[in-house]
Design a protein around this motif. Structure first.
Motif, PDB file in Angstrom:
ATOM      1  N   SER A 418     -10.938  23.510   7.426  1.00 33.51           N
ATOM      2  CA  SER A 418      -9.824  22.803   6.800  1.00 33.51           C
ATOM      3  C   SER A 418     -10.469  22.185   5.827  1.00 33.51           C
ATOM      4  O   SER A 418      -9.562  22.045   5.026  1.00 33.51           O
ATOM      5  CB  SER A 418      -9.415  21.744   7.912  1.00 33.51           C
TER       6      SER A 418
ATOM      7  N   ALA B  58     -11.174  14.366   4.750  1.00 31.79           N
ATOM      8  CA  ALA B  58     -10.843  15.029   4.059  1.00 31.79           C
ATOM      9  C   ALA B  58     -10.646  14.680   2.155  1.00 31.79           C
ATOM     10  O   ALA B  58     -11.198  15.460   1.676  1.00 31.79           O
ATOM     11  CB  ALA B  58      -9.038  16.013   4.216  1.00 31.79           C
ATOM     12  N   ASP B 108      -3.395  18.050   9.230  1.00 31.02           N
ATOM     13  CA  ASP B 108      -3.168  19.221  10.103  1.00 31.02           C
ATOM     14  C   ASP B 108      -2.157  19.138  11.311  1.00 31.02           C
ATOM     15  O   ASP B 108      -1.736  17.478  11.172  1.00 31.02           O
ATOM     16  CB  ASP B 108      -4.473  19.164  10.492  1.00 31.02           C
TER      17      ASP B 108
END
Lengths: 798, 243
Positions: A418, B58, B108
């Motif tokens: 990711s 993230a 996600d």
């Protein structure tokens, strides 16, 4: 050395301290620079592990250069060098640059490195023996592969104190696959004159306080001009310093020197030594390395020396002349240390060294190097792999692991892809890797290096004013720095020893800890740890051999001899290859004491694993404590009877298979792994170093690595950083290799004695119970105990 | 011994389940701390969780720190476990549920689906926080700045002046250290006096700030305040016993 240098060959010079090593390293450089005159870039890089030394070395070098009127420029570059001077050094490089390993990494990560290093002809690596056994050495070995790439003609000059394995060091200096570099041996000095204090006082059974011997230490240093008194930990230094001052009837100038003291204060002590103004300095390993500060004519080692190489290095501090013996006095702080001091003195007399191998293949260090390579400019993975494996330390690195490290640097190396869009490295059209953003270069430069220090806080002396009947504290002079974890355990009003004084803890403010001077001489808090060295394998074997041979006991002081004789009579004194296990009841509990003599780290691991096994066999262990020499476990069940009835087999208990699943299950959950993971994460650039002052601006992100460790272990147990953390734990904190050697050594060699009561040999480790924190991971049990204590206090009627 | 990667032998979730012994009363409202850091309010059949800081990984990755991208799924697994154990009708997020707006948008898809399924099963209320001033758009539930549960007001940031009211807040991520036998044990914790309770951060990457830190100054009556340490069990201590 000069001959090798002038013919352009790399070489390793091994010589005891005082052999004029550093100058020998520079000779060829000076000759070459005199002849060729102007070089268009750096001619010689001098690398030393000690930043503080750079200025002194430069000064020592400038003197002969000025005398000979040579047109040679010498400059230093360390973490403290201001930005504008670095820029000037890039534009107009000096002939000789004096620097540290981290700065070499930064130098080769400079896009201009090729220009700066094109004419480099020599790299001098000083105190190499202190660099190769740790991660700094691994990083330096990688940086040197880059140096070689830019300057294929370069020769390396390694300078080292005497070591056990010279071959490994010589191989470390050469590219992998090439022959080891030439070995040059310095002239051996006169054998040292080592005495062991034969105290008239009672030598304590346990503990690390040399208080009993203070009058005798004082008497020994009085006739000496300047004495260095080495101890092993900072807390011992503080304690001894205070005790000596109390005995100091003649008002001798005695100073204190250790790593937590304020830098300016340490410099002041060093200058006073050099000026001959001091009579004695109490020091920790901070004075182990480096140049000479004055003429030391006696070294006193208080507490066990832990290894013969360390002892020789320290003794070498006295009398830096090769033709006269250095004088040293060893002062054991407990009875086992008497044996260890005897063993160390014998080993030192034979100039026997402990083995310290270069570290191999640290993956976190590799990751840092890969990022540094990208900061210098785009690269092909194939080329970098070839280059990295030309370093001795990475010669066995497999391509697959290298690719994992590269993937980690680029996007974190996660199965869940990711972070592609946040990549640090990007693939170019021609297959090369480049830095994704210049900002990442800045991040690299701020975080370079492998030294991970535990978070420290400044300690400041506060002034107290009374305002509206409230005490108002204002921070003043900085006394030094202490570990945050130590300070966080103090409560307001606790007193402790630091900087040679008893201090009272007043609280924390945004700059650190505030303290005031306390009345009285006995601190309430026993003091912080730090700077403990494990007993070397070599010395441990000697101690075992000495113990096993009553013929050697005649050298020992009578009280120690008596102690061993009574042991022989009440239990048994084990043979050199045997391990004694004693079991006995005491005060309603049952004890097992064994004597592996393998150092605290390996024995703590052993204790952890044995208690798990005893638990499974129903022996109900309650706790354990390890010392440097012995391990004690106490249980509810009667161990002597379990063994007698064949319900418990010691051979099975100590079987090597404990290093299988037991170890793995324990280690993965343990706080030790979290600690090594944190260090690896920092070195590999997963998280950032703390930069004082940046927290406030919000640019500093603090990340809790314990929480990350848990998440990573559950989602991706094969991640490269978990592997790096595992490798470190195995070789460092838990000493698995040494434990494995021990278990193999004692197979079939366990001698068991079931006793009615504690044996003389067991007394020291039993005294450690309560003094040492109980080593374990049962944190919820501790919390419950703390809550119960509180309840009991509340219920008490009087 | 070589490195042989294996997932943890024990469950990697934090222990969860309501404490049998510990009840906290705030203005007469009974509250039960869960070992995982959630708080149960039986009278309203509600479960409270504070400071999940989802998508912290993230957010750090965007700044060049590639910490494992597994924090959201860890937090969600933990949340599912507590919900399964306590079976409340209402689920109340006490603010800072997402670390930042970019994270809420770019979560996600698999994780997002799990979160949506959780909010669909419960009457979900998002109290907004400083990191997430707006409730997430398409994740169900409704957003509020503050909320009253009987006598107690729920808000993200503890109010500097509480007046006569009672309050449950988050924001500060309280933690406490107990030193026993020279071992310092640090845990996330609840801290409360008779008027106010501050919840620990529930997020799997969200650490703890010592209750001794200046951020807590003036919020509690020091003499009355207590802390409930989370972990395998809840352990309660007077505020003054911990650091």
């Amino acid at each position: 050395m000069l001959r090798h240098g002038l013919s352009g060959e790399s070489a390793l010079l091994i010589s005891p301290t005082g052999g004029g090593k550093t100058l020998a390293g520079f000779l060829a450089t000076l000759v070459e620079l005199r002849e060729t005159h102007k070089t268009p870039g750096i001619h010689t890089l001098y690398v030393s592990p000690l930043k503080a030394l750079a200025v002194d070395i430069a000064r020592n070098l400038e003197a002969p250069i000025a005398e000979m009127n040579l047109p040679i420029t010498v400059e230093t570059r360390t973490g403290d060098t201001p930005h504008d001077r670095r820029q000037r050094q890039r534009r107009k490089p000096p002939d000789i640059l004096i620097t540290t390993p981290e700065q070499v990494s930064l130098l080769v990560a400079d896009p201009e490195a090729g220009k700066l290093l094109a004419h480099l002809s020599c790299v001098i690596l000083d105190e190499l023996h202190a660099l190769v056994p740790n991660k700094r050495g691994a990083l330096l070995s990688l940086a040197l592969t880059r140096v070689r790439a830019h300057a294929p003609q370069v020769r390396l000059a390694g300078l080292s104190a005497t070591v056990a394995d010279e071959g490994a060091l010589a191989a470390w200096l050469a590219p992998a696959g090439a022959a080891p570099v030439a070995l040059v041996k310095g002239q051996a000095g006169a054998a040292p004159d080592i005495q062991i204090l034969k105290s008239q006082e009672r030598v304590p059974w346990a503990g690390h306080s040399a208080r009993y011997a203070v009058p005798e230490i004082y008497a020994a240093l009085k006739p000496a001009g300047l004495a260095i008194i080495f101890v092993n930990t900072r807390s011992q230094a503080e304690r001894l310093f205070q005790d000596l001052w109390e005995a100091n009837e003649d008002h001798l100038a005695i100073a204190l020197h250790h790593g937590s003291l304020d830098m300016a204060q340490r410099r002041k002590v060093e200058a006073a030594m050099a000026a001959g103004k001091l009579r004695a300095v109490v020091a920790t390993s901070t004075l182990d390395l480096g140049i000479d500060w004055g003429t030391v004519d006696l070294v006193i080692q208080v507490g066990a020396p832990k290894g013969s190489s360390r002892l020789l290095q320290r003794i070498g501090r006295a009398n830096h002349r090769l033709d006269e013996p250095s004088r040293a006095l060893l002062v054991p702080s407990n009875r086992f240390e008497v044996l260890e001091c005897e063993a160390a003195a014998l080993a030192a007399a034979e100039n026997a060294q402990d083995t310290d191998y270069p570290v191999i293949m640290k993956l976190d260090v590799l990751a840092q190097h890969i990022l540094g390579r990208a900061v210098a400019g785009p690269f092909h993975a194939d080329d970098l792999y070839t280059e990295v494996t030309s370093a001795f330390t990475y010669r066995r690195l497999e391509r697959e692991l290298f690719d994992q490290a590269l993937d980690y640097v680029a996007t974190g190396g996660y199965a869940l892809k990711s972070y592609e869009r946040y990549a640090k490295l990007k693939r170019m059209g021609d297959g090369r890797w480049r830095l994704a953003h210049p900002r990442i270069g800045q991040q690299y430069r701020l975080n370079v290096g492998t030294i991970v220090e535990s978070p420290m806080l400044k300690v400041r002396l506060a002034s107290v004013k009374s305002r509206a009947s409230r005490r108002v504290l204002t921070g003043g002079r900085v006394l030094g720095e202490l570990e945050e974890y130590f300070l966080s355990q103090l409560s307001h009003g606790d007193t402790f020893l630091f900087s040679g004084e008893v201090l009272r803890f007043e609280g924390l403010d945004e700059f650190g800890a505030l303290v005031t001077r306390a009345a009285g001489r006995d601190p309430m808090v026993p003091s912080y740890q730090g700077g403990r060295f494990p007993l070397s394998t070599h010395l441990a074997a000697r101690v075992r051999a000495m113990l096993a041979d009553p013929g050697q006991w005649q050298h020992l002081p009578p009280q120690v001899r008596d102690w061993l004789s009574v042991q022989k009579w009440k239990s048994v004194v084990p043979g050199a290859d045997q391990m004694l296990v004693e079991t006995f009841p005491r005060a309603g509990k049952h004890y097992l004491v064994c004597y592996p003599f393998e150092g605290r780290l390996a024995q703590q691991t052993l204790g952890m694993l044995l208690t798990r096994r005893l638990e499974r066999r129903g022996a109900r262990p309650l706790g354990f404590v390890a010392s440097e020499y012995a391990l004690v476990i106490w249980t509810v069940a009667d161990l002597s009877s379990l063994i007698a009835r064949g319900r418990l087999s010691l051979a099975e208990l100590f079987d090597e298979d404990m290093l299988g699943d037991d170890l793995e299950a324990w280690l993965a959950e343990s706080a030790l792994m979290k600690r090594t993971f944190r260090d690896a994460a920092l070195i590999a650039g997963l998280i950032e170093r703390r930069h004082p002052g940046r927290e406030k601006t919000g640019r500093q992100v603090t990340v809790n690595t314990d929480l990350i460790y848990d998440a990573l272990r559950s989602h991706q147990p094969d991640h490269i950083l978990l592997r790096a953390a595992w490798d470190d734990a195995a070789s460092g904190l838990i000493d698995i290799h040494r434990l494995g050697d021990l278990l193999r050594r004692i197979r079939g060699q366990i001698v068991h004695r079931a006793l009615d009561q504690v044996s003389p040999l067991a007394v020291p480790v039993l005294l450690e119970i309560g003094r040492e924190s109980i080593y374990g991971e049962a944190h919820d049990a501790l919390l419950a105990e703390a809550a119960d204590d509180l309840m009991e206090e509340a219920m008490r009627l009087v | 011994m070589p490195f042989s990667p294996k997932p943890p032998t024990t469950s990697w979730k934090r222990p969860c389940g309501l404490s049998r012994e510990h009840r906290i009363s705030l203005g007469g409202l009974a509250l039960i701390p869960d070992r995982s850091g959630a708080l149960s309010v039986p009278d309203f059949s509600a479960l409270l969780v504070a400071d999940l800081h989802l998508e912290t990984g993230a957010a750090l990755a965007r700044r060049g720190l590639h910490v494992p991208p597994y924090d959201s799924r860890s937090s969600l697994t933990q949340l599912e476990a507590v919900l399964a154990m306590t079976r409340p009708e209402r689920l109340i997020f006490l603010g800072d549920s997402f670390h930042d707006a970019a994270g809420a948008a770019a979560m996600d898809p698999a994780d997002r689906q799990r979160l949506a399924a959780i909010t669909a099963r419960h009457d979900t209320i998002w109290v907004t926080g400083n990191h997430d001033p707006h409730a997430p758009d398409d994740l169900g539930g409704r957003g509020v700045d503050a909320l009253a549960l009987g006598p107690v007001t729920l808000r993200h940031i503890p109010s500097p002046r509480l007046g006569d009211g009672h309050e449950i807040a988050g924001h500060l991520h309280p933690g406490a250290t107990v030193v026993q036998r020279n071992v310092a044990v640090k845990r996330k914790c609840f801290i409360a006096d008779a008027r106010r309770l501050i919840m620990p951060a529930f997020g799997s990457y969200t650490g703890a700030l010592s209750v001794s830190s200046s951020a807590f100054k003036g919020l509690f009556e020091e003499a009355d305040a207590r802390v409930w340490l989370t972990g395998a069990e809840i352990h309660v201590f007077p505020r003054q016993r911990v650091a």
